[in-house]
Design a protein around this motif. Structure first.
Motif, mmCIF file in Angstrom:
data_model
loop_
_atom_site.group_PDB
_atom_site.id
_atom_site.type_symbol
_atom_site.label_atom_id
_atom_site.label_comp_id
_atom_site.label_asym_id
_atom_site.label_seq_id
_atom_site.Cartn_x
_atom_site.Cartn_y
_atom_site.Cartn_z
ATOM 1 N N THR A 1 0.862 -1.177 0.000
ATOM 2 C CA THR A 1 0.000 0.000 0.000
ATOM 3 C C THR A 1 0.902 1.230 0.000
ATOM 4 O O THR A 1 1.266 1.739 1.052
ATOM 5 C CB THR A 1 -0.931 -0.001 1.231
ATOM 6 N N PRO A 2 1.305 1.705 -1.184
ATOM 7 C CA PRO A 2 2.271 2.802 -1.242
ATOM 8 C C PRO A 2 1.690 4.145 -0.798
ATOM 9 O O PRO A 2 0.541 4.472 -1.085
ATOM 10 C CB PRO A 2 2.666 2.843 -2.721
ATOM 11 N N ALA A 3 2.518 4.883 -0.059
ATOM 12 C CA ALA A 3 2.168 6.228 0.389
ATOM 13 C C ALA A 3 3.471 6.989 0.620
ATOM 14 O O ALA A 3 4.538 6.392 0.737
ATOM 15 C CB ALA A 3 1.344 6.167 1.668
ATOM 16 N N LEU A 4 3.371 8.310 0.683
ATOM 17 C CA LEU A 4 4.548 9.154 0.931
ATOM 18 C C LEU A 4 4.745 9.363 2.426
ATOM 19 O O LEU A 4 3.802 9.707 3.141
ATOM 20 C CB LEU A 4 4.373 10.529 0.274
ATOM 21 N N ARG A 5 5.975 9.163 2.884
ATOM 22 C CA ARG A 5 6.318 9.430 4.287
ATOM 23 C C ARG A 5 6.258 10.941 4.521
ATOM 24 O O ARG A 5 6.682 11.735 3.676
ATOM 25 C CB ARG A 5 7.712 8.906 4.580
ATOM 26 N N VAL A 6 5.735 11.354 5.663
ATOM 27 C CA VAL A 6 5.640 12.772 6.007
ATOM 28 C C VAL A 6 7.036 13.395 6.050
ATOM 29 O O VAL A 6 7.971 12.811 6.576
ATOM 30 C CB VAL A 6 4.930 12.949 7.372
ATOM 31 N N GLY A 7 7.158 14.573 5.447
ATOM 32 C CA GLY A 7 8.398 15.322 5.481
ATOM 33 C C GLY A 7 9.420 14.921 4.435
ATOM 34 O O GLY A 7 10.496 15.499 4.366
ATOM 35 N N THR A 8 9.115 13.913 3.630
ATOM 36 C CA THR A 8 10.040 13.458 2.588
ATOM 37 C C THR A 8 9.231 13.114 1.344
ATOM 38 O O THR A 8 8.012 13.201 1.342
ATOM 39 C CB THR A 8 10.816 12.194 3.011
ATOM 40 N N LYS A 9 9.911 12.693 0.319
ATOM 41 C CA LYS A 9 9.229 12.140 -0.856
ATOM 42 C C LYS A 9 9.519 10.649 -0.955
ATOM 43 O O LYS A 9 9.400 10.050 -2.013
ATOM 44 C CB LYS A 9 9.652 12.879 -2.119
ATOM 45 N N ASP A 10 9.881 10.034 0.199
ATOM 46 C CA ASP A 10 10.127 8.598 0.254
ATOM 47 C C ASP A 10 8.803 7.853 0.189
ATOM 48 O O ASP A 10 7.839 8.218 0.873
ATOM 49 C CB ASP A 10 10.851 8.211 1.543
ATOM 50 N N ILE A 11 8.774 6.785 -0.592
ATOM 51 C CA ILE A 11 7.574 5.957 -0.704
ATOM 52 C C ILE A 11 7.669 4.821 0.310
ATOM 53 O O ILE A 11 8.657 4.095 0.353
ATOM 54 C CB ILE A 11 7.413 5.397 -2.131
ATOM 55 N N VAL A 12 6.641 4.699 1.127
ATOM 56 C CA VAL A 12 6.538 3.631 2.116
ATOM 57 C C VAL A 12 5.467 2.669 1.618
ATOM 58 O O VAL A 12 4.355 3.101 1.302
ATOM 59 C CB VAL A 12 6.133 4.194 3.498
ATOM 60 N N THR A 13 5.776 1.369 1.534
ATOM 61 C CA THR A 13 4.781 0.402 1.046
ATOM 62 C C THR A 13 4.249 -0.510 2.145
ATOM 63 O O THR A 13 3.243 -1.182 1.948
ATOM 64 C CB THR A 13 5.367 -0.467 -0.081
ATOM 65 N N SER A 14 4.902 -0.558 3.294
ATOM 66 C CA SER A 14 4.417 -1.332 4.435
ATOM 67 C C SER A 14 4.182 -0.390 5.606
ATOM 68 O O SER A 14 4.993 0.500 5.865
ATOM 69 C CB SER A 14 5.423 -2.415 4.832
ATOM 70 N N HIS A 15 3.085 -0.608 6.298
ATOM 71 C CA HIS A 15 2.673 0.296 7.372
ATOM 72 C C HIS A 15 2.303 -0.520 8.603
ATOM 73 O O HIS A 15 1.446 -1.405 8.529
ATOM 74 C CB HIS A 15 1.459 1.122 6.939
ATOM 75 N N ARG A 16 2.931 -0.212 9.716
ATOM 76 C CA ARG A 16 2.572 -0.842 10.987
ATOM 77 C C ARG A 16 1.402 -0.063 11.564
ATOM 78 O O ARG A 16 1.475 1.168 11.744
ATOM 79 C CB ARG A 16 3.771 -0.843 11.943
ATOM 80 N N LEU A 17 0.303 -0.763 11.846
ATOM 81 C CA LEU A 17 -0.920 -0.140 12.348
ATOM 82 C C LEU A 17 -1.143 -0.520 13.802
ATOM 83 O O LEU A 17 -0.913 -1.662 14.192
ATOM 84 C CB LEU A 17 -2.129 -0.596 11.537
ATOM 85 N N LYS A 18 -1.630 0.435 14.572
ATOM 86 C CA LYS A 18 -2.062 0.183 15.943
ATOM 87 C C LYS A 18 -3.553 0.503 15.990
ATOM 88 O O LYS A 18 -3.968 1.608 15.628
ATOM 89 C CB LYS A 18 -1.278 1.061 16.918
ATOM 90 N N ILE A 19 -4.348 -0.470 16.410
ATOM 91 C CA ILE A 19 -5.806 -0.317 16.458
ATOM 92 C C ILE A 19 -6.205 -0.302 17.926
ATOM 93 O O ILE A 19 -6.041 -1.291 18.639
ATOM 94 C CB ILE A 19 -6.504 -1.461 15.706
ATOM 95 N N VAL A 20 -6.730 0.838 18.371
ATOM 96 C CA VAL A 20 -7.060 1.046 19.776
ATOM 97 C C VAL A 20 -8.575 1.038 19.938
ATOM 98 O O VAL A 20 -9.292 1.714 19.200
ATOM 99 C CB VAL A 20 -6.481 2.397 20.267
ATOM 100 N N PHE A 21 -9.035 0.276 20.922
ATOM 101 C CA PHE A 21 -10.462 0.211 21.238
ATOM 102 C C PHE A 21 -10.677 0.960 22.561
ATOM 103 O O PHE A 21 -10.357 0.440 23.626
ATOM 104 C CB PHE A 21 -10.918 -1.244 21.358
ATOM 105 N N PRO A 22 -11.203 2.194 22.506
ATOM 106 C CA PRO A 22 -11.403 2.971 23.732
ATOM 107 C C PRO A 22 -12.327 2.248 24.711
ATOM 108 O O PRO A 22 -13.056 1.314 24.341
ATOM 109 C CB PRO A 22 -12.048 4.267 23.237
ATOM 110 N N LEU A 23 -12.315 2.700 25.943
ATOM 111 C CA LEU A 23 -13.062 2.039 27.014
ATOM 112 C C LEU A 23 -14.525 1.804 26.658
ATOM 113 O O LEU A 23 -15.065 0.745 26.925
ATOM 114 C CB LEU A 23 -12.959 2.874 28.301
ATOM 115 N N TYR A 24 -15.181 2.747 26.027
ATOM 116 C CA TYR A 24 -16.613 2.607 25.751
ATOM 117 C C TYR A 24 -16.906 2.121 24.337
ATOM 118 O O TYR A 24 -18.027 2.266 23.852
ATOM 119 C CB TYR A 24 -17.339 3.928 26.048
ATOM 120 N N TYR A 25 -15.910 1.526 23.672
ATOM 121 C CA TYR A 25 -16.145 0.937 22.357
ATOM 122 C C TYR A 25 -17.163 -0.186 22.517
ATOM 123 O O TYR A 25 -17.084 -0.935 23.481
ATOM 124 C CB TYR A 25 -14.823 0.376 21.789
#
Length: 195
Positions: free
Chosen positions: A60-84
């Motif tokens: 899933t290509p995207a541009l890294r913030v602050g550069t023109k580097d292409i990032v194709t892998s992304h580590r995701l953190k999925i948070v479920f708040p207390l009242y989810y």
């Protein structure tokens, strides 16, 4: 971190004392594992710690913030708040990317315009892929966290990645005939309720 079959202890899932939130988190974990199974080259490294899910989204290509580097892998953190699920889940990118709806320092993705209890981890991942591929943006000022992106041209961005296969039509995953779980000109199937 663990890569167990359930984010909560399995005996708790079978007991009548499990809260609706605990049952929903177990269903969300099962749903994330099913999505990873349908998209083995795209979703990997599933883990859970203290009711926070994480996974890696590939191809899933995207541009890294602050550069023109292409990032194709992304580590995701999925948070479920207390009242989810009464409040929406939150999704963060470990490495922020160029998108008006991604916070440039924290990697928070502003996924939801209007929250619905039926929004789940599958909806979040499909929207994330669409946002990273520049197929989905919310230009409403309350959702924009990178307002200076108008200066970039389309030539600055990588070609968009493909959508994920979804749970709605798992039979299409094997044939590869449809993306995002929908067949052409077919309305979305009713989803089963996540407890």
């Amino acid at each position: 971190m663990t890569s167990c079959a359930s984010p909560l202890s399995q005996p708790m899932a079978d007991t009548p004392q499990a809260s609706p939130r605990e049952r929903r988190l177990i269903a969300e974990w099962d749903l994330l594992q099913s999505l990873a199974h349908l998209n083995p080259e795209r979703i990997g490294d599933l883990a859970v710690e203290d009711e926070v899910f994480s996974c890696t989204l590939h191809k899933t290509p995207a541009l890294r913030v602050g550069t023109k580097d292409i990032v194709t892998s992304h580590r995701l953190k999925i948070v479920f708040p207390l009242y989810y699920p009464s409040v929406p889940l939150e999704l963060y990118l470990k490495t922020p990317v160029v998108n008006p709806n991604v916070h440039p320092r924290t990697g928070f993705l502003c996924l939801w315009d209007k929250h619905q209890v039926s929004n789940n981890v599958e909806h979040a991942l499909h929207k994330t892929v669409a946002m990273l591929s520049r197929r989905l943006e919310n230009r409403n000022s309350v959702h924009v966290m990178q307002p200076d992106l108008q200066m970039l041209s389309d030539a600055d961005y990588p070609a968009p990645g493909d959508p994920l296969l979804g749970i709605a039509h798992p039979e299409t995953a094997a044939s590869g005939t449809a993306h995002a779980g929908l067949l052409p000109d077919e309305p979305p199937a009713r989803r089963r309720r996540l407890l």
